[in-house]
Scaffold this motif. Structure first.
Motif: not given
Length: 556
Positions: A364-367, A394-400
């Motif tokens: 899935i595309d986290l963005g 960590k979630l923000k680092d993953l692009g969330v």
């Protein structure tokens, strides 16, 4: 007995006129209910009546007692639900009815290890591949699990009944089928444990408490049937808190493998402890208000609480008919997806179940996922502040992109009277018979006392609480119009009770350990029946952190 009408106001007056002409009023000295009793009882329901109003009530209250006496002559088993089915679906909600193939990640470990005992820590996904390719047999896995259950079970107090004979029969059958080219799927030949509120034919189903420790229910729970159909191998019935509360059962307290001086929390205590200690690859638990989330957190594993009605509860102990849910406790998020896919689905015997597709793919595309977070709860949770902040980072680092949200402003905590009233009804006979004295926990904050207290919840207020629950469901639906899922601290505020009341699915994953060595966790709450998205999202987080790959040193 005086006539009690429940028709329209016009019918009421017409019939009442006829009855009044013929009925003989009860003599005042024959009434079991007195004005003094009513005056004392007023304070329990927060109302006040005039002396004239009280006098008018007495004969009808006496009738109520006769009604109750009559109803108590009927023996109602625990598995009989009320003729009122809870529906978590808000008005106007639409569903995806297309079932697409389940997509799993490639297995990480595809070769038989040099030491067979290392398999104790393999994921269901990896074990399934080794069994499928016949590098490892189900008999080998089953023997490994039973040996570890015998060795470590007494230390952890996590096993109530070993199902050894059944397990070896199922394992032998699995090996024969796979050798013949009949492979049922990723659970074929995989051992597991079940919380001891699930009936298994020929074995005790103790519900974790003394009054029922010799109980044998002559059936297999639907979940047990489904797992047998998937080829899984039942090796043990695991401990649970008495009647699904806490980690204390009739013999001892289930222990946390990371610190055996502490309990494993509950009520799916043995399920979490056994998975954490590498005694079984996965286990089945239940949740009404935190019984998957809490022990998963304490034992550092992963749990899925599915949407209400996703998994049949036939053959499971009932605590709260409108809140009980069955789900898997595993080492990884994707293992939860594999097990959930095997146990989900409609069942005509449990009328609350639905047959809605489960579409899961880890890609899935986290963005593109709209993610809310309970900012106020994160700021208030000082116990796991460090781990919570790291998880959000960590979630923000993953692009969330995290969007601040708030839960509906309703008296959520007060809605617990729904659970309290239903549980007291589920164990009505236990209370009235006095056999609740046989339970281990006899403190104020335990079922025997709570069941007694809950009998004083008025029926009107139980119904009113469920009407407020309807408002909560509708407001949560409006919230989910803006987001696909949200993230929350596991225990802060009203979130845990709120989404257990609304029936939303939840995935709990570890976020690291505190300075004292205790595990912290975070929860991802998804849309109704959208386990696929929330599992895929949680897997992305879990894969990026690596939490859950550590194992308690004492059991290596």
């Amino acid at each position: 007995m005086r006539f009690r009408s429940i028709g329209t106001i016009f019918i009421f007056f017409a019939v009442f006129a006829v009855v009044a002409a013929f009925a003989q009023e009860k003599p005042a000295d024959s009434l079991r209910v007195t004005g003094e009793m009513v005056a004392c009882a007023e304070s329990l329901i927060g109302l006040q009546f005039t002396p004239i109003e009280i006098d008018s009530m007495l004969e009808y209250l006496d009738d109520d007692l006769e009604f109750i006496d009559s109803l108590r002559t009927v023996a109602v088993p625990n598995d009989v639900p009320p003729a009122l089915d809870f529906n978590p679906v808000p008005a106007g909600m639409k569903f995806d009815f297309e079932q697409r193939p389940i997509v799993l990640s490639p297995p990480e470990k595809t070769k038989r290890p040099r030491r067979l005992k290392d398999l104790a820590w393999y994921s269901v996904r990896d074990l399934g591949e080794l069994v499928r390719t016949r590098q490892v047999t189900s008999i080998e896995l089953t023997r490994l699990c039973i040996d570890r259950l015998k060795k470590y079970g007494p230390m952890l107090h996590c096993v109530i009944t070993l199902t050894e004979d059944l397990a070896y029969r199922q394992a032998q059958q699995a090996d024969s089928e796979i050798a013949a080219g009949h492979y049922r799927g990723p659970l074929h030949g995989i051992p597991y444990g079940a919380k001891d509120l699930l009936a298994v034919q020929g074995y005790p189903t103790t519900w974790g408490t003394g009054p029922y420790k010799d109980q044998v229910i002559d059936m297999d729970a639907k979940v047990i049937q489904k797992l047998e159909g998937a080829g899984a191998v039942l090796v043990a019935k695991l401990s649970m808190g008495e009647l699904a509360w806490g980690d204390v059962w009739f013999e001892d307290t289930t222990r946390n493998p990371w610190n055996i001086s502490k309990g494993s929390s509950g009520s799916s205590a043995g399920s979490a402890s056994a998975v954490s200690a590498g005694l079984v690859p996965f286990a089945i638990g239940t949740e009404t208000w935190g019984s998957i989330v809490s022990p998963s957190t304490v034992c550092g594993i992963t749990g899925l609480r599915p949407t209400y009605g996703r998994v049949s509860r036939r053959g499971a102990m009932a605590l709260s008919w409108s809140m009980d849910k069955i789900g898997p406790l595993c080492r990884t998020v994707e293992d939860c997806a594999i097990v959930f896919d095997a146990i989900r689905g409609a069942d005509g015997q449990d009328r609350t179940t639905v047959d809605i597709p489960f579409n899961y793919s880890p890609e899935i595309d986290l963005g593109k996922i709209r993610v809310g977070y309970l900012k106020n709860d994160f700021e208030a949770d000082t116990t796991f502040k460090k781990q919570n902040e790291a998880a959000l980072k960590k979630l923000k680092d993953l692009g969330v992109e995290l969007v601040e949200i708030e839960l509906p402003r309703l008296p959520i905590n007060s809605l617990q009277i729904i659970l309290l009233a239903e549980s007291a009804a589920a164990f009505d006979e236990l209370t009235r018979s006095g056999r609740d004295d046989l339970m281990t926990r006899q403190v104020k904050d335990a079922w025997p006392n709570v069941f007694r207290v809950s009998r004083f919840i008025p029926a009107v207020e139980y119904i009113q609480a469920n009407r407020v629950r309807t408002l909560l469901i509708q407001e949560m639906a409006r919230l989910f119009e803006k987001i696909d899922l949200y993230v929350a601290p596991s225990f802060e505020g009203d979130n845990l009770l709120s989404n257990n009341l609304t029936g939303h699915p939840c995935v709990v994953v570890p976020t690291g350990r505190t300075r004292e060595g205790d595990w912290a966790s975070i929860t991802f709450i998804g849309r109704l029946y959208d386990e696929g998205t929330v599992l895929a999202f949680a897997k992305k987080y879990q894969d990026a952190t690596g939490f859950g790959k550590d194992h308690p040193p004492r059991f290596k």
